[in-house]
Scaffold this motif. Structure first.
Motif, PDB file in Angstrom:
ATOM      1  N   LEU A  68      68.256  27.762  41.847  1.00  0.00           N
ATOM      2  CA  LEU A  68      67.851  26.871  40.767  1.00  0.00           C
ATOM      3  C   LEU A  68      67.492  27.643  39.508  1.00  0.00           C
ATOM      4  O   LEU A  68      67.887  27.257  38.399  1.00  0.00           O
ATOM      5  N   THR A  69      66.745  28.721  39.683  1.00  0.00           N
ATOM      6  CA  THR A  69      66.337  29.459  38.491  1.00  0.00           C
ATOM      7  C   THR A  69      67.525  30.105  37.798  1.00  0.00           C
ATOM      8  O   THR A  69      67.570  30.168  36.564  1.00  0.00           O
ATOM      9  N   THR A  73      68.403  28.073  34.283  1.00  0.00           N
ATOM     10  CA  THR A  73      67.665  28.780  33.240  1.00  0.00           C
ATOM     11  C   THR A  73      68.416  28.774  31.910  1.00  0.00           C
ATOM     12  O   THR A  73      67.821  28.619  30.838  1.00  0.00           O
ATOM     13  N   TYR A  87      62.189  27.950  32.735  1.00  0.00           N
ATOM     14  CA  TYR A  87      62.488  27.126  33.911  1.00  0.00           C
ATOM     15  C   TYR A  87      61.871  27.709  35.180  1.00  0.00           C
ATOM     16  O   TYR A  87      61.479  26.968  36.078  1.00  0.00           O
ATOM     17  N   VAL A  91      59.697  25.436  37.671  1.00  0.00           N
ATOM     18  CA  VAL A  91      60.153  25.060  39.004  1.00  0.00           C
ATOM     19  C   VAL A  91      59.391  25.773  40.116  1.00  0.00           C
ATOM     20  O   VAL A  91      59.398  25.323  41.268  1.00  0.00           O
ATOM     21  N   ALA A  94      57.103  23.688  42.229  1.00  0.00           N
ATOM     22  CA  ALA A  94      57.876  22.767  43.068  1.00  0.00           C
ATOM     23  C   ALA A  94      58.429  23.482  44.285  1.00  0.00           C
ATOM     24  O   ALA A  94      58.520  22.897  45.382  1.00  0.00           O
ATOM     25  N   VAL A  95      58.827  24.745  44.133  1.00  0.00           N
ATOM     26  CA  VAL A  95      59.322  25.519  45.279  1.00  0.00           C
ATOM     27  C   VAL A  95      58.207  25.701  46.304  1.00  0.00           C
ATOM     28  O   VAL A  95      58.439  25.619  47.516  1.00  0.00           O
ATOM     29  N   ASP A  98      57.855  22.441  48.038  1.00  0.00           N
ATOM     30  CA  ASP A  98      59.003  22.245  48.917  1.00  0.00           C
ATOM     31  C   ASP A  98      58.824  23.036  50.211  1.00  0.00           C
ATOM     32  O   ASP A  98      59.132  22.546  51.304  1.00  0.00           O
ATOM     33  N   ALA A 219      59.917  17.474  40.514  1.00  0.00           N
ATOM     34  CA  ALA A 219      60.091  18.838  41.017  1.00  0.00           C
ATOM     35  C   ALA A 219      61.001  19.666  40.124  1.00  0.00           C
ATOM     36  O   ALA A 219      60.657  20.787  39.742  1.00  0.00           O
ATOM     37  N   TYR A 220      62.171  19.142  39.770  1.00  0.00           N
ATOM     38  CA  TYR A 220      63.196  19.971  39.150  1.00  0.00           C
ATOM     39  C   TYR A 220      63.476  19.622  37.694  1.00  0.00           C
ATOM     40  O   TYR A 220      63.988  20.452  36.949  1.00  0.00           O
ATOM     41  N   ARG A 247      51.725  22.530  39.176  1.00  0.00           N
ATOM     42  CA  ARG A 247      52.309  23.056  37.942  1.00  0.00           C
ATOM     43  C   ARG A 247      51.240  23.230  36.861  1.00  0.00           C
ATOM     44  O   ARG A 247      51.223  24.236  36.136  1.00  0.00           O
TER      45      ARG A 247
END
Length: 286
Positions: A68-69, A73, A87, A91, A94-95, A98, A219-220, A247
């Motif tokens: 994701l990063t 990004t 980013y 995120v 959220a990781v 998760d 989350a994302y 966050r």
């Protein structure tokens, strides 16, 4: 002729009744705290002797972290994206959440394994409180989640250069919230395990529950960037509150402490309901 008479033998004297005394002590089992400690140690030894369990548990959050990063990004950010926040910083909480959710699923799968391998049947023949095994399983997976979250943070800092604006203390609070969510949400999956009692339905339930929980949340991407119907789902999604709080802590945003209260209360409510249902399901005949 004379007859010889035989005299009947004297009867044995009666045995006196034993003097009254205290009743024989009956072992009622060890204390509940001891039961939980021993059973938690048993579950942790399974993890130590099978490192693959821990490694595979790390696979998904690490993949999400790196993919994701690296993918998002370089993409343009929407107007709703926090200003001055990369980013990776966005995120990373959220990781952590998760990973907490994935560890919570493993709590339920571990209970299913104990039900299938005869461990529960053996324990039921002993004076052990029904909740001891369930509490021990939840605590063992809490330790597992703490180890996994620590590894994910170390990888993010050393490999990706993650440096949260909130500092180490706020990051530790964010990680602590993720660990707490592991324990509370784990009770929901433990309850499901005691009623389903099979691994395949548990895995299907995990997929059905986790995909909407994570992707229909903040989350994302920011909630404001979601489609309208999905935005409504994200607004009532309990993980949105947990992710937003984690966050805010990691980014050092003002009001993070007040924002943590709804996340903690919702998580505690999930744990309370899940605990009651788990004990009720565990008491059912095997």
């Amino acid at each position: 002729m004379t007859t010889q008479s035989t005299a009947a033998p004297n009867p044995a004297p009666p045995v006196p009744d034993p003097a009254p005394g205290p009743a024989a002590a009956v072992w009622s089992g060890s204390s509940t705290a001891t039961q939980i400690r021993v059973l938690t140690g048993r579950s942790l030894r399974v993890l130590v002797t099978d490192p693959g369990v821990l490694a595979f548990g790390l696979f998904q959050p690490v993949i999400i972290l790196f993919i994701l990063t690296q993918v998002f990004t370089g993409m343009g950010k929407s107007a709703h994206f926090p200003e001055g926040v990369g980013y990776l910083d966005f995120v990373m909480p959220a990781v952590l959440v998760d990973n907490a959710v994935q560890s919570a699923v493993q709590s339920g799968i571990g209970v299913v394994d104990d039900l299938k391998n005869g461990m529960v049947a053996r324990l039921r023949s002993l004076p052990i409180h029904p909740a001891s095994l369930l509490i021990a399983r939840s605590l063992a997976n809490l330790v597992r989640a703490a180890v996994q979250i620590t590894i994910v943070i170390v990888l993010a800092v050393t490999v990706l250069g993650y440096s949260p604006r909130g500092g180490a203390g706020r990051l530790l609070a964010s990680a602590g919230l993720a660990v707490f969510i592991t324990w509370t949400l784990g009770w929901a999956f433990i309850a499901a395990a005691t009623w389903l009692r099979r691994a395949e339905p548990m895995q299907n339930l995990a997929v059905i529950a986790l995909l909407p929980l994570m992707f229909a949340s903040s989350a994302y991407i920011p909630v404001a960037d979601l489609p309208e119907w999905l935005r409504l789902v994200a607004t009532v999604n309990p993980l949105t509150y947990a992710i937003d709080t984690a966050r805010a802590l990691a980014l050092g945003l003002p009001g993070a402490g007040a924002a943590a209260l709804p996340a903690v209360l919702i998580s505690a409510g999930v744990a309370a309901v899940g605990g009651v249902l788990a004990v009720a399901g565990f008491r059912r005949p095997l």
